[in-house]
Scaffold this motif. Sequence first.
Motif, PDB file in Angstrom:
ATOM      1  N   LEU A 131      -2.495  -3.130  -7.290  1.00  0.00           N
ATOM      2  CA  LEU A 131      -2.593  -1.679  -7.111  1.00  0.00           C
ATOM      3  C   LEU A 131      -1.909  -0.936  -8.251  1.00  0.00           C
ATOM      4  O   LEU A 131      -2.383   0.140  -8.674  1.00  0.00           O
ATOM      5  CB  LEU A 131      -1.979  -1.287  -5.769  1.00  0.00           C
ATOM      6  CG  LEU A 131      -2.749  -1.747  -4.522  1.00  0.00           C
ATOM      7  CD1 LEU A 131      -1.960  -1.444  -3.257  1.00  0.00           C
ATOM      8  CD2 LEU A 131      -4.122  -1.087  -4.471  1.00  0.00           C
ATOM      9  N   VAL A 153      -5.157   5.029  -1.157  1.00  0.00           N
ATOM     10  CA  VAL A 153      -5.597   3.678  -0.815  1.00  0.00           C
ATOM     11  C   VAL A 153      -6.256   3.700   0.561  1.00  0.00           C
ATOM     12  O   VAL A 153      -5.686   4.230   1.526  1.00  0.00           O
ATOM     13  CB  VAL A 153      -4.418   2.674  -0.802  1.00  0.00           C
ATOM     14  CG1 VAL A 153      -4.915   1.269  -0.443  1.00  0.00           C
ATOM     15  CG2 VAL A 153      -3.726   2.670  -2.157  1.00  0.00           C
ATOM     16  N   VAL A 203       0.830  -1.204   0.000  1.00  0.00           N
ATOM     17  CA  VAL A 203       0.000   0.000   0.000  1.00  0.00           C
ATOM     18  C   VAL A 203       0.865   1.256   0.000  1.00  0.00           C
ATOM     19  O   VAL A 203       0.653   2.193  -0.782  1.00  0.00           O
ATOM     20  CB  VAL A 203      -0.948  -0.022   1.212  1.00  0.00           C
ATOM     21  CG1 VAL A 203      -1.642   1.330   1.373  1.00  0.00           C
ATOM     22  CG2 VAL A 203      -1.987  -1.122   1.057  1.00  0.00           C
TER      23      VAL A 203
END
Length: 375
Positions: free
Chosen positions: A297, A271, A261
């Motif tokens: 992602l 995020v 992340v």
Amino acid sequence: MRVGSGLQRAQSFMVLATGLYRVSHLVVGILAVAQHQRDSVLSWLGLTAAVASSLSVFGVTRSRGWFGARPPLVDLMLVGCVLPFVVYAGGADRPSDIGWSMLLGGSASAVCAVALRRGAAVAGAVTALVVTHIAGYAMAGAEIAVIAAHLNALVSSAVLARVFWWYLRRQGRLLDAATEQAVAAEAARARYAERMAHHRALHDTVLATLTAIASGRADAGTAAVRERCGREAAYLRRLVQQQAEDDGIAPGTAAAVEHAVRSVESLGLRVTAQYGAPAEIPAHAAAALGSAVTEALNNVLRHAGTGRAYVTVTGSAGGVVVTVVDRGSGFDPLTVDKGMGLRSSIGERMHEAGGAAEVDSAPGEGTCVALRWPA
């Protein structure tokens, strides 16, 4: 009880030891009947019954992992108490002829000493065998010394088996306790390492930003500083959530996903991450999950046409499920060729680690990538 635990290993050893003990007695019985009582139908029938009872006892033990209470008791009555009189009725009226059937009583007493939980039950089984041996040898006209020697072997078999089982069971439990302590210590070390990593990250990011603003070296009103503050505020929210659920979150999983992340946040993607309570999983599986989340992602950043993604980590049947969701442009999985990212960086990576990846998407409806370990 865990598979492969110290207690289970102790049980496996005792099953093997008593089984080999019975086999050695059966070999003596086969040789004795074949050489000296080959014409005795009852001797052959008794030997066959002893073999069948042995297969029943140890067959049930193999399927269940440990002795049941009933098969050893049936074996005790059939092989230990009835067989000698059947052999005697078949013409084995001398101590040397009836000896092989008496010998099987020793392995019957060893099995009962291990299989029966209560000491009183073991004492009753040994008493029944002692009475049988005394009566059988008395009918065959055996001398006192012969009877005493066989009774000594009979009782010693039960006592030694019971002592060995007590000792191995105790050592197995100590080993299991030591293993659990080692696992707990390793988990504590992992949590400490993760905590120190967070401390370093806080020092290098949030603390550095606040210090720069407080000293006047950075203007809090600029877009770049506001964007950086937003990323670090999201990181702090996730960190607070992880600390609130510290007893349940597997440190390896949480650290791997958090690294993914933060790496993509540095590229501009916002995020929102939610951490549940996944189970502890192997290091290679956590690493595969982290890498797959990173690629998922990155795909959001490159292809989804949106600046926000949502990551959720939950536990599932002794494993973990991680979902990466975006509300971007989406695609049709049936018509869009799965490139290197979806096929190799996500799907194959999870498959090689023993997990699985599923992609659900439709044009205009965003994309959901579900990562699961184990598969």
